[in-house]
Design a protein around this motif. Sequence first.
Motif, PDB file in Angstrom:
ATOM      1  N   LYS A  43     -34.610   6.321  40.162  1.00 31.84           N
ATOM      2  CA  LYS A  43     -34.300   7.569  39.479  1.00 31.84           C
ATOM      3  C   LYS A  43     -35.204   7.735  38.252  1.00 31.84           C
ATOM      4  O   LYS A  43     -35.138   6.935  37.324  1.00 31.84           O
ATOM      5  N   VAL A  45     -35.956   9.938  35.054  1.00 31.71           N
ATOM      6  CA  VAL A  45     -35.332  10.963  34.215  1.00 31.71           C
ATOM      7  C   VAL A  45     -36.385  11.615  33.324  1.00 31.71           C
ATOM      8  O   VAL A  45     -37.329  10.966  32.869  1.00 31.71           O
ATOM      9  N   SER A  91     -31.222  12.566  25.615  1.00 30.18           N
ATOM     10  CA  SER A  91     -30.365  11.782  26.524  1.00 30.18           C
ATOM     11  C   SER A  91     -31.169  10.790  27.353  1.00 30.18           C
ATOM     12  O   SER A  91     -30.583   9.990  28.092  1.00 30.18           O
ATOM     13  N   ALA A  95     -29.802   7.303  28.812  1.00 34.11           N
ATOM     14  CA  ALA A  95     -29.615   7.272  30.275  1.00 34.11           C
ATOM     15  C   ALA A  95     -30.083   5.939  30.852  1.00 34.11           C
ATOM     16  O   ALA A  95     -29.416   5.354  31.709  1.00 34.11           O
ATOM     17  N   SER A  98     -27.663   3.115  29.802  1.00 35.22           N
ATOM     18  CA  SER A  98     -26.351   3.120  30.464  1.00 35.22           C
ATOM     19  C   SER A  98     -26.495   3.110  31.987  1.00 35.22           C
ATOM     20  O   SER A  98     -25.558   3.457  32.704  1.00 35.22           O
ATOM     21  N   ASP A  99     -27.699   2.751  32.462  1.00 38.23           N
ATOM     22  CA  ASP A  99     -27.927   2.569  33.900  1.00 38.23           C
ATOM     23  C   ASP A  99     -27.853   3.873  34.703  1.00 38.23           C
ATOM     24  O   ASP A  99     -27.613   3.850  35.895  1.00 38.23           O
ATOM     25  N   GLN A 100     -28.085   5.000  34.044  1.00 40.22           N
ATOM     26  CA  GLN A 100     -28.081   6.299  34.747  1.00 40.22           C
ATOM     27  C   GLN A 100     -29.483   6.668  35.239  1.00 40.22           C
ATOM     28  O   GLN A 100     -29.679   7.719  35.832  1.00 40.22           O
ATOM     29  N   GLY A 101     -30.458   5.824  34.921  1.00 38.02           N
ATOM     30  CA  GLY A 101     -31.821   6.088  35.365  1.00 38.02           C
ATOM     31  C   GLY A 101     -32.621   4.801  35.336  1.00 38.02           C
ATOM     32  O   GLY A 101     -32.242   3.836  34.665  1.00 38.02           O
TER      33      GLY A 101
END
Length: 265
Positions: A43, A45, A91, A95, A98-101
């Motif tokens: 991912k 971002v 963000s 991201a 917090s392991d969102q990307g």
Amino acid sequence: MKKKALALILAFAMICAFSLSACGGGSESESAEEGSEETAKLKVVTEATFAPFEFTEDGEEEIVGFDPDMMAAIAEDQGLELEWVNMEFDSLIPALQSDQGDIICAGMNKLAGDRAEKVDFGDTYFESDLMLLVTADSDLAGIDAVTSDMKLASQIGTTGGDMVQAMKDEGKIADGVVLNQWTDCYLQLQNGEVQGVIVDKPVGEAYLNNHSDIAKFVGDSFGDHEEFAFAVQQGNTELLDKLNTGLANIKANGTYDELVDKWFS
Ligand code: ARG
């Protein structure tokens, strides 16, 4: 009679066994495919109002620009699969934390603030400076000529955003307007809400390509010299090595230069 019945039962049992194993085999290979797709896509971002590095065409969702093209070339070279996610600039680092990307690629200056303490940056792929963008009819001479009754805009969380904030805190300007999107910074300038926008030079240049009738740069570049780099989560050296190797390869084989021509000429 008994023999016939036995033969029938046997035949039925064989058909059942055959169709069961056929079904079982099918579902096994399907789930294996699903699994490999999930693990392979990384991912990336970004914040996509930063043309020509990353942006979306009117009404489209696809993120296009120099950064997506460069990362696609790197991914192809290294056998990686990418998917892009658009979010607000401030963000991006949270991201990854917090392991969102997995990767940030957003024209991000690796030298600014404490960014390098939060994520691991790769090799520099572009260099930049800040410029002051004003309306075409403005008689402002440059950033040093800005007076305490003026307002300046830039994007929140960026080097330009930090600068307008600092100028406001020091009383050098009446207000520092920090917005989520570059497109809104340009609108504020057009509408006379602010007297200038602090923006990265190559990005202001791209804007001026289509808006030279209503806007212009004034003065020289200022602020700290910027080095743009992609970033990964802290400690993900395996991925960072691949991205750096891919970048070196596309620089060596001419792809990188082709993309610079495509987006910056
Ligand atoms: N170069 C500036 C910075 O690193 C601005 C980057 C903005 N990028 C974006 N995709 N909106 O702070």
